[in-house]
Design an enzyme around this catalytic site. Structure first.
Site, PDB file in Angstrom:
ATOM      1  N   LYS A  53       3.155 -35.669  69.848  1.00 23.23           N
ATOM      2  CA  LYS A  53       3.065 -36.391  68.577  1.00 23.23           C
ATOM      3  C   LYS A  53       2.754 -37.872  68.836  1.00 23.23           C
ATOM      4  O   LYS A  53       1.916 -38.474  68.155  1.00 23.23           O
ATOM      5  CB  LYS A  53       4.373 -36.245  67.788  1.00 23.23           C
ATOM      6  CG  LYS A  53       4.540 -34.850  67.204  1.00 23.23           C
ATOM      7  CD  LYS A  53       5.929 -34.576  66.641  1.00 23.23           C
ATOM      8  CE  LYS A  53       6.023 -33.109  66.213  1.00 23.23           C
ATOM      9  NZ  LYS A  53       7.330 -32.694  65.695  1.00 23.23           N
ATOM     10  N   GLN A  97      13.201 -35.306  65.413  1.00 23.24           N
ATOM     11  CA  GLN A  97      12.879 -33.986  65.940  1.00 23.24           C
ATOM     12  C   GLN A  97      14.088 -33.058  65.830  1.00 23.24           C
ATOM     13  O   GLN A  97      15.202 -33.420  66.205  1.00 23.24           O
ATOM     14  CB  GLN A  97      12.407 -34.117  67.399  1.00 23.24           C
ATOM     15  CG  GLN A  97      11.895 -32.837  68.019  1.00 23.24           C
ATOM     16  CD  GLN A  97      10.601 -32.320  67.404  1.00 23.24           C
ATOM     17  OE1 GLN A  97       9.803 -33.073  66.850  1.00 23.24           O
ATOM     18  NE2 GLN A  97      10.384 -31.019  67.489  1.00 23.24           N
ATOM     19  N   ASP A 120       7.867 -35.323  57.350  1.00 28.18           N
ATOM     20  CA  ASP A 120       8.084 -33.888  57.574  1.00 28.18           C
ATOM     21  C   ASP A 120       8.175 -33.138  56.239  1.00 28.18           C
ATOM     22  O   ASP A 120       8.006 -31.918  56.198  1.00 28.18           O
ATOM     23  CB  ASP A 120       9.418 -33.669  58.307  1.00 28.18           C
ATOM     24  CG  ASP A 120       9.258 -33.567  59.820  1.00 28.18           C
ATOM     25  OD1 ASP A 120       8.240 -33.010  60.267  1.00 28.18           O
ATOM     26  OD2 ASP A 120      10.171 -34.021  60.538  1.00 28.18           O
TER      27      ASP A 120
END
Ligand code: GUN
Length: 284
Positions: A53, A97, A120
């Site tokens: 990422k 994460q 997200d």
């Protein structure tokens, strides 16, 4: 029948070029888009995802910050850091994460992220906005799958779609996005009695379970589209998905490989969401 392979790398490359153009335009106006990545603990798979990422940000002109904490980090300290990132004008997107260590309540952490920086799309405000048809951010993996349907002109309106898996990250938002496009959607999961009964009638099957071989050639209709969200290791340690690709590719009409299918698209859509957040912030 030999399936058309849906190339996630090629589509990602095309979409990332658009991201880079939009990032450069924002940067030229003094608003370089920024993503904050937070990793707690030492889950090896998470480390790889996070590294990819950050690299994707660097390659496409986005600013990124990386906070790496030991598994012993307290929930209070993580919440404090999120609060700082919420206020940081250089940061447009915050990605914590998952999974988090057991002593940290991931729900509480996700709810602490400012909804307008929740790239997200996991915050309840964003999940609710998606459910009511006004999404601010679409969760990256299902959003990437929708881009694949679009690119390969796979019809969704009136199509029968089966989503295997009911996670908040993939299964549930995937079902909502398909529904939004007019598909008739069935969500199957570990308690489903006869999975094959559902998948055999489907025009589209999305497998998001985290287990190998949940879908085999005898379980689909010839010509069906198969999307594999899985990331598993086979007995030789090789990366593999949730479906029996070797068998299915002779029956399906379209199929995604692992690797090179959904994986790169997830990261691409994270960049897209971060750009959108930055464009909104710049316009505010
Ligand atoms: N862990 C596995 N997939 C994801 C994802 O899409 N976002 C975050 N934050 N964590 C994950």
């Amino acid at each position: 029948m030999t399936a058309t392979i849906i190339d996630g790398n090629a589509l990602s490359k095309k979409l990332r070029a658009e991201v880079a153009t939009r990032a450069a335009a924002l940067t030229a106006r003094g608003h370089q888009p920024g993503l904050a990545v937070v990793l707690v603990g030492d889950n090896p798979a998470s480390e790889v995802y996070v590294r990819n990422k950050i690299k994707a940000c660097e390659d496409n002109g986005l600013y990124s910050s990386y906070d790496r904490y030991p598994a012993s980090l307290s929930e209070a300290d993580l919440l404090k850091r999120i609060d700082e990132l919420n206020r940081d004008p250089k940061i447009n997107g915050i990605l914590v994460q998952l999974p988090l260590p057991k002593h940290i309540d991931s729900h509480k952490v996700i709810e602490a992220i400012a909804p307008e920086k929740d790239v997200d799309g996991f915050h309840v405000a964003n999940a609710g906005a998606l459910m009511t048809g006004q999404p601010l951010f679409r969760p990256c993996t299902p959003y990437g799958v929708m881009k694949m349907f679009e690119e390969y002109k796979i019809p969704l309106e009136g199509a029968s779609a089966v989503v295997i898996g009911r996670s908040n990250i993939v299964g549930k938002p995937m079902a909502l996005l398909l529904l939004e496009k007019g598909a008739t959607v069935t969500i199957c999961h570990s308690k489903t009695r006869d999975l094959a009964k559902h998948t055999r009638d489907a025009d589209i099957v999305v497998a998001a379970v985290g287990k190998r071989n949940v879908l085999t050639a005898d379980m689909i209709k010839p010509g069906a589209t198969v999307i594999d969200v899985g990331m598993n290791r086979d007995d030789n340690g090789k990366l593999c998905g949730d479906v029996d690709f070797a068998g299915l590719k002779d029956v399906a009409g379209f199929i995604t490989p692992v690797p090179g299918g959904v994986g790169p698209m997830t990261i691409t859509m994270l960049l897209v969401n971060t750009i959108e957040a930055a464009e909104r912030a710049a316009a505010a």
